[in-house]
Design an enzyme around this catalytic site. Structure first.
Site, PDB file in Angstrom:
ATOM      1  N   GLU A  24      98.278 120.437 -23.910  1.00 35.99           N
ATOM      2  CA  GLU A  24      98.606 121.154 -22.666  1.00 35.99           C
ATOM      3  C   GLU A  24      98.543 120.257 -21.433  1.00 35.99           C
ATOM      4  O   GLU A  24      99.326 120.414 -20.497  1.00 35.99           O
ATOM      5  CB  GLU A  24      97.655 122.341 -22.473  1.00 35.99           C
ATOM      6  N   GLU A  84      94.610 126.494 -31.192  1.00 41.73           N
ATOM      7  CA  GLU A  84      93.679 127.507 -30.669  1.00 41.73           C
ATOM      8  C   GLU A  84      93.585 128.697 -31.621  1.00 41.73           C
ATOM      9  O   GLU A  84      92.500 129.221 -31.867  1.00 41.73           O
ATOM     10  CB  GLU A  84      94.131 127.966 -29.276  1.00 41.73           C
TER      11      GLU A  84
END
Ligand code: NAD
Length: 695
Positions: free
Chosen positions: A125, A105
């Site tokens: 995740e 990210e």
């Protein structure tokens, strides 16, 4: 030092150095933010590079910070990414290896990305019940298109540098050991002066948008085992495709917060840590000397020996196999070949790999052939006399310092060890069937097992990609000892009025990989039968329903005999109801004088699952398991317990609450049809409940 800063050829190089995975803890985020500001303030600096040490860009957020104040402390990851994206000088992510989760990210907030050839990029995740929460679901689809982003985010699986290059996630692949390529690129872009932002791009996709998301959800409903996080990932990627960037980002944040607080994510995070904790043994610290294991042998090439040998070959290790007769060895070889060929047919292996693995299985013709082995695993018949004679023979011929392991399921490892003059070298390695597939390995520590032998076994488990859990010696070790109580309850429930279909359906709905009766048919019912016959003699005070014995006595052993609790058509594993069984159950109830009652699904689930919990608590009390989370690992990796519920002990403690569990047990204890003594809550549960209440 968590972050290094230096200026090279007009480029500020900011390097994350936070072993072991360059996790983005609060300290790292703060140092990154300061370094970025320093670079922007320095007139000498024309471009900025973010990179990491030791073949790791960043493994992502520090998951120890979840639900803690440090997680939200400023700068949050989202704030840091925003500062990067809006920086007044071009920022380049030089992805030098592992780049996961928050690390990816962060790189998506950079204006450019470069990667070394060995780079691995993922947003994993979902594997801990979350969605990426720092813009990953919004920026990745804008970088690589909706299809690939959806696949990466819903599976959490990594892509390599070539795939990343092909899909435009990275600009270039750079040479691993040289930073020259990176600095040259920075000089180029500094001249160009552009700072492209992913937030300004639109999401591309090749097919129809509606169809893509409908198909993704339908697939997850089929294969997702009831998990919510993968579906939440689809929602977030769809938001990226349909909404303006800032609205999508707000939507992502909202779902992320919901997921962090959900039981599913708590359970998955527990499972993640529990697996890592299981490798730690209090009196065998890291650094305990281990023995070198190069030459491995397996004795017995039946169901288990075959799977065990395959596990070693799958890890690239040669295995010698000793059988009683050449025909038995050949049968074992054929079974392994067929197994690998089936994998190859599914496209998960090449024909050449099948050959390579077969070549790793080597015949041994006598015990003498095992003399120079470092590890011998015995998987012969489950019979103490046979096992002891094998161990005695090993003791006579195999070199000193070798480890002798037994794969016994029920026999006393101390007694097996006593057949040798070197009990310090004897250990249990209890694999689960099919041993080449199942991840669980119970490592049985006998009374005299040496610490170095134990440490060696734990290390070896990792090498053959198993999850090792230490168990003390008791009948059934951790997993099967608990399972016996689960089985008993399932049979009592049948006596009392539930149908086997209802029991299977209720536990399947709870999330078990399969219902108990389907499982008994698959495993074969003769082993359980033999164990019960022994129990009737050894422990006459423990009551059992006799219904399972009656099924076996009709010659119905399960799938292998074409019928068990269900019936099976030839070549088809679909369980079908059988009127013969219904009649048998009715007759049995009449014989034992039970008038069938309606049993609720809730009672079915509670009695079976809390039976695991109560026996698990006794196992802890006796020190057979080192910790409650080890028991959870056993059930999650070896018995199909729903991962979203974190294992039986976590489920009882954290999702139901021990006071409710104890109250339910008291309720079951007054039922005359069950074993009331069993339902006295184990002292460990009572103590643990008191501790929780006192908090
Ligand atoms: P199996 O009957 O399929 O295989 C046993 C093999 O050992 C046979 O091929 C036999 O020829 C061979 N053998 C017997 N004596 C031998 C000797 N002296 N030397 C060399 N080979 C010999 O049995 P299995 O199901 O593979 O079980 C093996 C062991 O694994 C047992 O102790 C069992 O309790 C344990 N175990 C079984 C399972 C399971 O689900 N089947 C699971 C975990 C552990």
């Amino acid at each position: 030092m968590a972050v290094w800063y230096e200026v090279r050829r007009g480029t500020a190089v900011i390097q994350i150095d936070n072993p072991p995975v360059n996790g983005l803890s609060h300290a790292v985020r703060a140092a990154l933010g300061e370094s970025l500001e320093r670079a922007l303030d320095d007139p000498q600096v024309k471009a900025v590079v973010l990179t990491g040490t030791a073949k790791t860009f960043s493994g992502g957020a520090d998951i120890r910070e979840f639900n803690s104040a440090a997680m939200a402390a400023s700068p949050s990851l989202a704030q840091l990414i925003e500062a990067t994206e809006t920086a007044t000088k071009p920022v380049v992510a030089a992805i030098n290896g592992v780049c996961m989760g928050g690390g990816l990210e962060l790189s998506l907030g950079c204006h450019y990305r470069l990667a070394t050839r060995d780079a691995q990029m993922a947003l994993p995740e979902v594997k801990i019940g979350l969605i990426p929460g720092a813009g990953g679901t919004q920026r990745l689809p804008r970088a690589v298109g909706a299809e690939l982003a959806l696949r990466m985010i819903t599976t959490g699986d990594p892509i390599d540098a070539d795939t990343a290059l092909r899909h435009g996630l990275v600009e270039r692949i750079v040479v691993n050991d040289s930073f020259d390529d990176v600095l040259a690129f920075c000089e180029e872009i500094a001249v160009r002066g552009q700072r492209p932002k992913l937030r300004e791009r639109v999401v591309t996709l090749t097919g129809d948008m509606g169809a893509l998301f409908v198909a993704a959800r339908a697939e997850l409903h089929k294969t997702g085992r009831g998990l919510q996080a993968p579906l939440a990932c689809v929602d977030a990627v769809e938001a990226a495709a349909r909404l303006p960037f800032d609205e999508g980002l707000a939507y992502e944040r909202k779902i992320f917060i919901e997921r962090v607080q959900a039981d599913e994510s708590k359970a998955l995070r527990h499972a993640f840590f529990a697996e890592r904790t299981a490798a730690k043994i209090p009196d065998v610290p890291d650094g305990t000397p281990t023995r070198r294991i190069d030459r491995v042998a397996v004795i017995g090439f039946g169901t288990m020996g075959g799977g065990i040998a395959m596990s070693f070959a799958n890890a690239g290790m040669p295995v010698r196999v000793l059988e009683t007769k050449p025909e038995a060895f050949e049968r074992g070889m054929t079974a392994c070949r067929m197994n690998w060929e089936a994998t190859a047919k599914k496209g998960r292996m090449t024909a050449a790999e099948v050959q390579q693995r077969m070549a790793l299985l080597q015949p041994a013709t006598s015990m003498q052939d095992l003399a120079d082995c470092d590890l011998v695993i015995e998987a012969v018949f489950e019979d103490m006399a046979v096992k002891q004679s094998v161990f005695k023979a090993l003791d006579a011929v195999v070199k000193p310092g070798a480890i002798f392991a037994t794969n016994t399921s029920t026999l006393d490892v101390n007694q097996i060890a006593a057949a040798t003059r070197r009990p310090q070298d004897v250990i249990g390695l209890h694999f689960f069937s099919p041993a080449n597939v199942m991840r669980l390995l119970e490592v049985v520590r006998a009374e005299k097992t040496g610490k170095d032998a134990l440490a060696t076994a734990m290390k070896l488990a990792r090498r053959i990609r198993k999850v090792a859990v230490v168990s003390g010696v008791c009948d059934g070790f951790i997993g099967n000892r608990m399972l016996e109580q689960y089985v008993r309850q399932s049979l009592f429930l049948l006596d009392e009025g539930a149908s086997l279909q209802q029991i299977d359906a209720a536990l399947l709905k709870f999330g078990m990989a399969m219902g108990p009766f389907t499982m008994y048919d698959m495993a074969g019912m003769d082993i359980g039968y033999a164990i019960r016959q022994r129990r009737y003699v050894e422990k006459p005070h423990i009551t059992y329903s006799k219904i399972a014995d009656k099924v076996v006595e009709l010659g119905r052993l399960g799938q292998k005999s074409g019928k068990g609790w269900y019936r099976y058509e030839p070549g088809d594993r679909t369980p079908r109801p059988d009127p013969e069984i219904d009649a048998l159950i009715q007759a049995h109830r009449a014989e034992v004088g039970i008038t069938p009652r309606t049993v609720s699904d809730q009672e079915i689930v509670q009695r079976c699952v809390f039976a695991l919990v109560n026996e698990g608590a006794k196992i802890l009390e006796e020190g057979i398991a080192l910790r409650a989370s080890d028991i959870d690992v056993v059930y999650l990796t070896g018995y199909g317990f729903p991962v979203a519920k974190g294992g039986p002990m976590f489920y009882a403690e954290k999702l139901v609450g021990l006071s409710q569990v104890i109250e339910a047990m008291h309720g079951f204890a007054v039922n005359p049809a069950v074993d009331s003594r069993f339902w006295q809550p184990a002292p460990w549960l009572l103590r643990q409940a008191e501790k929780t209440a006192a908090k």
